[in-house]
Design a protein around this motif. Structure first.
Motif, PDB file in Angstrom:
ATOM      1  N   ARG A 228       0.338   5.929 -25.465  1.00  0.00           N
ATOM      2  CA  ARG A 228       1.617   6.175 -26.138  1.00  0.00           C
ATOM      3  C   ARG A 228       2.606   6.855 -25.202  1.00  0.00           C
ATOM      4  O   ARG A 228       3.795   6.571 -25.238  1.00  0.00           O
ATOM      5  N   HIS A 229       2.119   7.754 -24.360  1.00  0.00           N
ATOM      6  CA  HIS A 229       3.018   8.415 -23.394  1.00  0.00           C
ATOM      7  C   HIS A 229       3.593   7.386 -22.430  1.00  0.00           C
ATOM      8  O   HIS A 229       4.779   7.416 -22.102  1.00  0.00           O
ATOM      9  N   THR A 230       2.747   6.457 -21.982  1.00  0.00           N
ATOM     10  CA  THR A 230       3.217   5.394 -21.091  1.00  0.00           C
ATOM     11  C   THR A 230       4.256   4.531 -21.793  1.00  0.00           C
ATOM     12  O   THR A 230       5.278   4.166 -21.216  1.00  0.00           O
ATOM     13  N   HIS A 231       3.994   4.227 -23.061  1.00  0.00           N
ATOM     14  CA  HIS A 231       4.893   3.334 -23.814  1.00  0.00           C
ATOM     15  C   HIS A 231       6.183   4.025 -24.254  1.00  0.00           C
ATOM     16  O   HIS A 231       7.268   3.480 -24.114  1.00  0.00           O
ATOM     17  N   PHE A 232       6.078   5.236 -24.813  1.00  0.00           N
ATOM     18  CA  PHE A 232       7.242   5.924 -25.374  1.00  0.00           C
ATOM     19  C   PHE A 232       7.979   6.791 -24.361  1.00  0.00           C
ATOM     20  O   PHE A 232       9.132   7.135 -24.554  1.00  0.00           O
ATOM     21  N   GLY A 233       7.288   7.214 -23.314  1.00  0.00           N
ATOM     22  CA  GLY A 233       7.910   8.079 -22.317  1.00  0.00           C
ATOM     23  C   GLY A 233       7.742   9.539 -22.680  1.00  0.00           C
ATOM     24  O   GLY A 233       7.067   9.906 -23.639  1.00  0.00           O
ATOM     25  N   SER A 234       8.380  10.375 -21.889  1.00  0.00           N
ATOM     26  CA  SER A 234       8.249  11.819 -22.051  1.00  0.00           C
ATOM     27  C   SER A 234       9.023  12.322 -23.263  1.00  0.00           C
ATOM     28  O   SER A 234      10.032  11.744 -23.655  1.00  0.00           O
TER      29      SER A 234
END
Length: 187
Positions: A50-56
């Protein structure tokens, strides 16, 4: 193939998050839409995906510093301001001095109020951005752990205690004597 289906799932999750208003839902509905068990949290792999997909987890659009001249120029070229300035010019050409002065003062007052409101709103947003804690405690794989606040993702279960700052938009799952200081938002 499994990776493609997971990317599809994350894209659908992102679309659901954008379109939905969590404050109108029950906890079960929020958990279902985010694909998380509130008693266990996300697993580490899902959080990383999810971090990779949504970003920081950082506020968007606050990277720039507002310059007074830029804000003033934006409001000076606004359509309503331009209309008032055209009316001012017409009154000046017709020799209507008092109407010219009145409309000019109204235009200046409108621009000043808009600039002041934007300046204050930006100061509040900057203060809010600066108040986000560096680290926060989350529940992942059923265990408490500390992660950087910018690594929070939709579906993370954040654990807060007295005096802590809320690191992101969140839905309250359970609380005891909850109170908040909203002075950064309300002035």
């Amino acid at each position: 193939m499994e990776e493609d289906s997971h990317l599809q799932y994350l894209s659908e999750l992102q679309q659901r998050v954008r379109e939905w208003q969590p404050w109108t839902c029950t906890l079960a509905e929020v958990a279902d839409k985010l694909g998380v068990d509130p008693s266990r949290g996300l697993d580490h792999l899902e959080a990383r995906n999810r971090h990779t997909h949504f970003g920081s987890n950082v506020p968007v659009g606050l990277d720039r510093r507002l310059s007074f001249v830029r804000v003033l120029a934006e409001h000076a070229i606004a359509p309503t301001t331009q209309l008032l300035l055209v009316i001012c010019v017409l009154y000046a050409m017709w020799g209507e001095f008092w109407n010219f002065v009145t409309i000019t003062l109204v235009a200046v007052a409108i621009i000043a109020l808009r600039v002041l409101a934007e300046w204050r709103a930006n100061r509040a947003l900057t203060a809010l951005q600066n108040s986000v804690p560096a680290n926060t405690t989350v529940l992942r794989n059923g265990r408490e752990g500390i992660v950087a606040s910018d690594e929070l993702v939709p579906g993370d279960v954040v654990l807060l205690s007295r005096g802590q700052l809320v690191p992101a938009d969140a839905v309250v799952v359970a609380c005891h004597g909850l109170s908040t200081d909203e002075s950064l938002l309300t002035g």
